[in-house]
Structures are given as structure tokens and as C-alpha cells.
Design a protein around this motif. Structure first.
Motif, PDB file in Angstrom:
ATOM      1  N   GLY A 188      19.319  48.671  11.451  1.00 41.46           N
ATOM      2  CA  GLY A 188      18.520  49.612  11.085  1.00 41.46           C
ATOM      3  C   GLY A 188      17.015  49.189  10.434  1.00 41.46           C
ATOM      4  N   ILE A 189      16.938  47.936  10.202  1.00 37.45           N
ATOM      5  CA  ILE A 189      15.762  47.240   9.772  1.00 37.45           C
ATOM      6  C   ILE A 189      14.994  47.357  10.863  1.00 37.45           C
ATOM      7  CG2 ILE A 189      16.297  45.015  10.099  1.00 37.45           C
ATOM      8  CD1 ILE A 189      15.046  44.268   7.435  1.00 37.45           C
ATOM      9  N   ILE A 190      15.111  47.289  11.921  1.00 37.79           N
ATOM     10  CA  ILE A 190      14.442  47.369  13.067  1.00 37.79           C
ATOM     11  C   ILE A 190      14.312  48.710  13.834  1.00 37.79           C
ATOM     12  CG2 ILE A 190      14.094  46.421  15.394  1.00 37.79           C
ATOM     13  CD1 ILE A 190      13.567  44.338  13.071  1.00 37.79           C
ATOM     14  N   ARG A 191      15.519  49.265  14.132  1.00 37.93           N
ATOM     15  CA  ARG A 191      15.463  50.594  14.676  1.00 37.93           C
ATOM     16  C   ARG A 191      14.814  51.786  13.878  1.00 37.93           C
ATOM     17  NH1 ARG A 191      20.994  51.306  14.820  1.00 37.93           N
ATOM     18  NH2 ARG A 191      20.991  52.314  12.618  1.00 37.93           N
ATOM     19  N   GLU A 192      15.169  51.939  12.608  1.00 41.63           N
ATOM     20  CA  GLU A 192      14.396  52.927  11.968  1.00 41.63           C
ATOM     21  C   GLU A 192      12.916  52.885  11.815  1.00 41.63           C
ATOM     22  OE1 GLU A 192      17.630  53.938  12.752  1.00 41.63           O
ATOM     23  OE2 GLU A 192      18.239  52.751  10.735  1.00 41.63           O
ATOM     24  N   PRO A 193      12.264  51.536  11.368  1.00 44.88           N
ATOM     25  CA  PRO A 193      10.972  51.595  11.283  1.00 44.88           C
ATOM     26  C   PRO A 193      10.247  51.861  12.638  1.00 44.88           C
ATOM     27  CG  PRO A 193      12.087  49.871  10.158  1.00 44.88           C
ATOM     28  CD  PRO A 193      12.864  50.352  10.749  1.00 44.88           C
ATOM     29  N   LEU A 194      10.926  51.261  13.609  1.00 45.20           N
ATOM     30  CA  LEU A 194      10.190  51.676  15.116  1.00 45.20           C
ATOM     31  C   LEU A 194      10.274  53.277  15.266  1.00 45.20           C
ATOM     32  CD1 LEU A 194      11.706  48.923  17.408  1.00 45.20           C
ATOM     33  CD2 LEU A 194       9.345  49.065  16.568  1.00 45.20           C
ATOM     34  N   ALA A 195      11.085  54.197  14.811  1.00 42.20           N
ATOM     35  CA  ALA A 195      11.060  55.455  14.953  1.00 42.20           C
ATOM     36  C   ALA A 195      10.251  56.117  13.962  1.00 42.20           C
ATOM     37  CB  ALA A 195      12.613  55.837  15.118  1.00 42.20           C
ATOM     38  N   ASP A 196       9.933  55.462  13.031  1.00 44.04           N
ATOM     39  CA  ASP A 196       8.982  55.980  11.805  1.00 44.04           C
ATOM     40  C   ASP A 196       9.859  56.615  10.733  1.00 44.04           C
ATOM     41  OD1 ASP A 196       6.618  54.967  12.729  1.00 44.04           O
ATOM     42  OD2 ASP A 196       5.991  56.652  13.853  1.00 44.04           O
ATOM     43  N   GLN A 197      11.015  55.847  10.536  1.00 43.44           N
ATOM     44  CA  GLN A 197      11.952  56.400   9.617  1.00 43.44           C
ATOM     45  C   GLN A 197      12.494  55.218   8.635  1.00 43.44           C
ATOM     46  OE1 GLN A 197      15.315  57.836  11.969  1.00 43.44           O
ATOM     47  NE2 GLN A 197      14.171  59.360  12.986  1.00 43.44           N
ATOM     48  N   GLU A 198      12.773  55.795   7.534  1.00 46.74           N
ATOM     49  CA  GLU A 198      13.076  54.661   6.445  1.00 46.74           C
ATOM     50  C   GLU A 198      14.582  54.032   6.701  1.00 46.74           C
ATOM     51  OE1 GLU A 198      12.561  55.146   1.921  1.00 46.74           O
ATOM     52  OE2 GLU A 198      14.683  55.679   2.220  1.00 46.74           O
ATOM     53  N   CYS A 199      14.454  52.922   6.530  1.00 46.67           N
ATOM     54  CA  CYS A 199      15.886  52.104   6.293  1.00 46.67           C
ATOM     55  C   CYS A 199      16.158  51.467   4.945  1.00 46.67           C
ATOM     56  CB  CYS A 199      15.778  50.870   7.328  1.00 46.67           C
ATOM     57  SG  CYS A 199      17.365  49.678   7.362  1.00 46.67           S
ATOM     58  N   ASP A 263       2.379  47.278   9.807  1.00 44.34           N
ATOM     59  CA  ASP A 263       2.258  48.832   9.013  1.00 44.34           C
ATOM     60  C   ASP A 263       3.893  49.182   9.155  1.00 44.34           C
ATOM     61  OD1 ASP A 263       1.851  49.073  11.916  1.00 44.34           O
ATOM     62  OD2 ASP A 263       2.092  51.004  11.618  1.00 44.34           O
ATOM     63  N   LYS A 264       4.640  48.643  10.045  1.00 40.53           N
ATOM     64  CA  LYS A 264       6.321  49.066  10.047  1.00 40.53           C
ATOM     65  C   LYS A 264       6.865  48.762   8.874  1.00 40.53           C
ATOM     66  CE  LYS A 264       5.856  51.499  14.230  1.00 40.53           C
ATOM     67  NZ  LYS A 264       6.023  52.784  14.156  1.00 40.53           N
ATOM     68  N   LEU A 265       6.629  47.808   8.166  1.00 37.65           N
ATOM     69  CA  LEU A 265       7.404  47.076   6.962  1.00 37.65           C
ATOM     70  C   LEU A 265       7.498  48.242   6.078  1.00 37.65           C
ATOM     71  CD1 LEU A 265       5.989  43.612   6.959  1.00 37.65           C
ATOM     72  CD2 LEU A 265       8.075  44.323   8.018  1.00 37.65           C
ATOM     73  N   LYS A 266       6.470  49.097   5.914  1.00 36.27           N
ATOM     74  CA  LYS A 266       6.592  50.304   4.856  1.00 36.27           C
ATOM     75  C   LYS A 266       7.839  51.093   4.737  1.00 36.27           C
ATOM     76  CE  LYS A 266       3.785  53.473   7.458  1.00 36.27           C
ATOM     77  NZ  LYS A 266       2.401  54.301   7.464  1.00 36.27           N
ATOM     78  N   TYR A 267       8.596  51.305   6.033  1.00 37.34           N
ATOM     79  CA  TYR A 267       9.713  52.091   6.327  1.00 37.34           C
ATOM     80  C   TYR A 267      10.857  51.349   5.518  1.00 37.34           C
ATOM     81  CZ  TYR A 267       6.691  54.800   9.176  1.00 37.34           C
ATOM     82  OH  TYR A 267       5.838  55.704   9.562  1.00 37.34           O
ATOM     83  N   ILE A 268      10.672  49.997   5.268  1.00 42.02           N
ATOM     84  CA  ILE A 268      11.927  49.318   4.560  1.00 42.02           C
ATOM     85  C   ILE A 268      11.982  49.458   3.071  1.00 42.02           C
ATOM     86  CG2 ILE A 268      13.144  47.031   4.442  1.00 42.02           C
ATOM     87  CD1 ILE A 268      11.627  46.348   7.222  1.00 42.02           C
ATOM     88  N   GLU A 309      13.883  43.147  23.480  1.00 42.58           N
ATOM     89  CA  GLU A 309      14.899  43.890  24.333  1.00 42.58           C
ATOM     90  C   GLU A 309      15.207  45.339  23.863  1.00 42.58           C
ATOM     91  OE1 GLU A 309      18.467  41.450  24.448  1.00 42.58           O
ATOM     92  OE2 GLU A 309      17.385  39.802  25.471  1.00 42.58           O
ATOM     93  N   TYR A 310      15.445  45.482  22.758  1.00 41.90           N
ATOM     94  CA  TYR A 310      15.539  46.925  22.084  1.00 41.90           C
ATOM     95  C   TYR A 310      14.475  47.862  22.509  1.00 41.90           C
ATOM     96  CZ  TYR A 310      16.138  51.278  18.999  1.00 41.90           C
ATOM     97  OH  TYR A 310      16.328  52.058  18.617  1.00 41.90           O
ATOM     98  N   ILE A 311      13.270  47.398  22.305  1.00 38.37           N
ATOM     99  CA  ILE A 311      12.169  48.115  22.689  1.00 38.37           C
ATOM    100  C   ILE A 311      12.281  48.607  24.307  1.00 38.37           C
ATOM    101  CG2 ILE A 311       9.868  48.241  22.954  1.00 38.37           C
ATOM    102  CD1 ILE A 311       9.626  46.797  20.313  1.00 38.37           C
ATOM    103  N   GLU A 312      12.452  47.531  25.052  1.00 35.40           N
ATOM    104  CA  GLU A 312      12.589  47.468  26.437  1.00 35.40           C
ATOM    105  C   GLU A 312      13.627  48.746  26.809  1.00 35.40           C
ATOM    106  OE1 GLU A 312      13.369  43.984  28.127  1.00 35.40           O
ATOM    107  OE2 GLU A 312      11.357  43.033  27.674  1.00 35.40           O
ATOM    108  N   TRP A 313      14.700  48.737  26.024  1.00 38.70           N
ATOM    109  CA  TRP A 313      15.956  49.646  26.269  1.00 38.70           C
ATOM    110  C   TRP A 313      15.390  51.040  25.954  1.00 38.70           C
ATOM    111  CZ3 TRP A 313      18.630  53.185  23.109  1.00 38.70           C
ATOM    112  CH2 TRP A 313      19.649  53.756  23.744  1.00 38.70           C
ATOM    113  N   THR A 314      14.617  51.293  24.872  1.00 45.55           N
ATOM    114  CA  THR A 314      14.114  52.599  24.296  1.00 45.55           C
ATOM    115  C   THR A 314      13.248  53.136  25.442  1.00 45.55           C
ATOM    116  OG1 THR A 314      12.663  51.683  22.658  1.00 45.55           O
ATOM    117  CG2 THR A 314      14.887  52.164  21.935  1.00 45.55           C
ATOM    118  N   ASP A 315      12.440  52.281  25.889  1.00 41.45           N
ATOM    119  CA  ASP A 315      11.650  52.836  26.828  1.00 41.45           C
ATOM    120  C   ASP A 315      12.167  53.109  27.984  1.00 41.45           C
ATOM    121  OD1 ASP A 315       9.394  52.116  24.991  1.00 41.45           O
ATOM    122  OD2 ASP A 315       8.695  50.409  26.077  1.00 41.45           O
ATOM    123  N   GLU A 316      13.039  52.489  28.437  1.00 39.31           N
ATOM    124  CA  GLU A 316      14.092  52.961  29.768  1.00 39.31           C
ATOM    125  C   GLU A 316      14.553  54.139  29.333  1.00 39.31           C
ATOM    126  OE1 GLU A 316      17.571  51.224  32.561  1.00 39.31           O
ATOM    127  OE2 GLU A 316      17.282  50.274  30.653  1.00 39.31           O
TER     128      GLU A 316
END
Length: 323
Positions: A188-199, A263-268, A309-316
Motif C-alpha cells: 500500500g505504501i507504493i500502490r495507494e500513493p501512485l493512485a493518489d490515495q492515502e496509505c 509529491d507522492k509522499l503526502k499520501y503516506i 515493475e508495478y508501474i509497468e504492470w498497471t500500464d499494461e
């Protein structure tokens, strides 16, 4: 080869199914209590059959004499097992033993790959953990996993099946919604901020370390487990610590900032959750994977690799959704 995957609706089951279907010689049986799709973008999707429902009620459908391998992924995760002791024991232990008995009497030559966990270890930890360190779990989840490992060992020793248990590191970055696992924040510390959500991170100590690996690396190691010769391990010692790497909360924050921006760190959000923290601190975080490397298993190079790798997967997935 005909291969059964239990708990196939989970993200690992889906990743593994897609990887297995890339080989046209494989046919798959995917079973879970939840709706289980054939993964998007799979090659040879016609080679997969889905059986939805209770595993024990469907044993005659999913365990057949022609099975060549079984991946056991079903289970109640760490926090769920700690909260509901009876359910954890039922699903994680009793269902697994019943499945092993069915395999024993139906397809005893099958390679059985059991998804175990680093949670089998408890404090005090030695400086480095190998397979020779005595497991002493501090939670019900780790206890259930250890009991299943012992069953796999004995069933293999007696020739009832050809088993192998892989003790998984914490897998990150997992796609999808947060799970019941105490370690859920490590994705979640990666996945949620990448989606502009809080973790919410259940610890304020950024030096807290975890033993982790990426989904891609774990799937490659699970595929490799099909090929490891049975006599590569003693018949009564079938457990391997799957390769991982140590990453602190700060390492994870740094990887997120480097790949996706500060800027993604603000969601943590960091809080101290006493119950979750107790479970997390009972897990080991420094392993010697010499045995795994000797058998041909591989490790990640960095946590940053897992983020990319996660970003590549979400783009796919976005491209597949748009087709």
C-alpha cells in the motif's frame, strides 16, 4: 502438464496462472471461493478451467488422477488468522490436510508446491536466518503454515506425493485492494500513493525492516519449483526460504519518491497500531538464501525494481482494459 491452483482468485494465483498459460503444454484448473477470471492477456486461455466454490466440496472435480502438479495458495492471511482462530485453523490447516489426503489417494506422483511464509519464525532472531534455524512462530498464521510444512515433509517422505514448501517473503508491490495481512501496507505504501490515495502505515519507525520480493520474482521462482529435481532435497526436509531482500519503511519511501516524485509522499500517513505492530515485529527480516540459490532460485536486485515493475504492470492492464 495438468496443474491445479487453489486460491486462484488471489493476485498471486492470477499472476501464476498467466505465466503457466504461456506454455501451451499446460492445462490449468483454477479454483477459489470467489469469482476467478482467467487473467487478462493470457495466452492459451482455452487451456484453463475455473471451478468456483468451497475447495473441500469440489475436491472430486479439481483433484483428478491426471494432475501433474498442485499449487496450494488458499488461506486466511495473518491478521485474519489472529482475529479468528477457528477460521484460520479450518482453512489454513484442516483444508490443506484434506487436500493432501485427496492428492495422496488420487495422484500421488504430483509435485505439490505449498505457499508457506517467513511468519513461521519467531523471536529471538539470530543475526541471519537459514533453514537450519528452528521455527517458533509467534502467531496463529505462522503456526498453521509450519504445521502444513510438516505434513508436506512427512507425506513426501512416505511417498504420498512430491512436495516442496516455499517460505515467501512479503510480496510487494501487490495489485488490488488492501488485504487482511498485517504486511498489507508494504504494498500500500507504493500502490495507494501512485493512485493518489492515502496509505496508513501502522508504524512510525521508518527504520522498521521487512523481507520482501516482487511479484515477478516470486512467480519466476514458483515456475522454477516445478523443475527442481525431487532428490535435490532430503525427502523429510522439503522447505526452502524463497529469496528476498531487506527494505525499511524509509527505503520504500525513497523508492516511491525516486520513481514517482516527492509529491507522492503526502499520501503516506504513519500511526502506531499496537496490534498490527506486534505481528510485524514478530517476523524475521534477514535471511541467508544460499540453499535457494544453490537450487536455482533468483532474487530481486532492489526494491526500486519492484516499484518500476508495478508501474509497468498497471500500464499494461490499462491497455488491456481499453482493448
Amino acid at each position: 502438464m495438468k496443474i491445479l491452483v487453489t486460491g486462484a482468485g488471489g493476485f498471486l494465483g492470477q499472476f501464476l496462472a498467466r505465466a503457466l498459460l504461456a506454455d501451451p503444454s499446460h492445462t490449468l484448473v483454477l479454483t477459489d471461493l470467489i469469482d476467478t477470471p482467467i487473467p487478462k492477456g493470457s495466452q492459451n486461455a482455452q487451456n484453463a478451467t475455473v471451478v468456483k466454490g468451497d475447495l473441500i466440496e469440489n475436491l472430486d472435480k479439481v483433484v483428478t488422477p491426471d494432475l501433474g502438479a498442485v499449487y496450494i495458495f488458499h488461506g486466511i492471511m495473518s491478521s485474519g488468522s489472529e482475529t479468528n482462530f477457528d477460521l484460520g485453523m479450518k482453512i489454513n490447516l484442516e483444508y490443506t490436510r484434506t487436500l493432501l489426503e485427496k492428492i495422496r489417494h488420487t495422484c500421488p506422483k504430483a509435485r505439490v508446491i505449498y505457499a508457506s511464509s517467513q511468519a513461521v519464525y519467531g523471536r529471538p532472531f539470530p543475526e541471519v536466518i537459514t533453514e537450519d534455524v528452528f521455527p517458533s512462530p509467534e502467531g496463529s498464521y505462522g503456526t498453521e503454515k509450519l504445521m502444513c510444512e510438516c505434513l508436506i515433509n512427512d507425506y513426501t517422505r512416505r511417498g504420498f506425493l512430491d512436495g516442496m514448501s516455499l517460505r515467501f517473503p512479503t510480496v510487494s508491490v501487490r495489485p488490488g485492494a488492501p488485504s487482511q495481512a498485517a504486511s498489507s501496507f508494504i504494498s500500500g505504501i507504493i500502490r495507494e500513493p501512485l493512485a493518489d490515495q492515502e496509505c496508513v502505515v501502522p508504524l512510525t519507525d521508518r527504520s522498521f525492516p521487512s523481507w520482501v520480493c516482487s511479484p515477478r520474482t516470486l512467480i519466476n521462482n514458483l515456475l522454477h519449483a516445478l523443475k527442481v529435481p525431487s532428490d535435490a532435497l532430503p525427502s523429510h526436509k522439503r522447505t526452502i526460504n524463497a529469496p528476498g531482500l531487506m527494505a525499511t519503511v524509509q527505503d520504500m519511501r525513497d523508492a516511491l519518491a525516486k520513481v514517482a516524485g516527492e509529491d507522492k509522499l503526502k499520501y503516506i500517513k504513519e500511526v502506531d497500531d499496537e496490534d498490527t505492530g506486534r505481528i510485524l515485529r514478530s517476523w524475521a527480516y534477514n535471511f541467508d538464501n544460499s540453499l535457494a540459490y544453490k537450487l536455482g532460485y533468483k532474487a530481486d536486485t532492489s526494491f526500486e525494481q519492484a516499484v518500476r515493475e508495478y508501474i509497468e504492470w498497471t500500464d499494461e492492464q490499462k491497455k488491456l482494459d481499453s482493448q
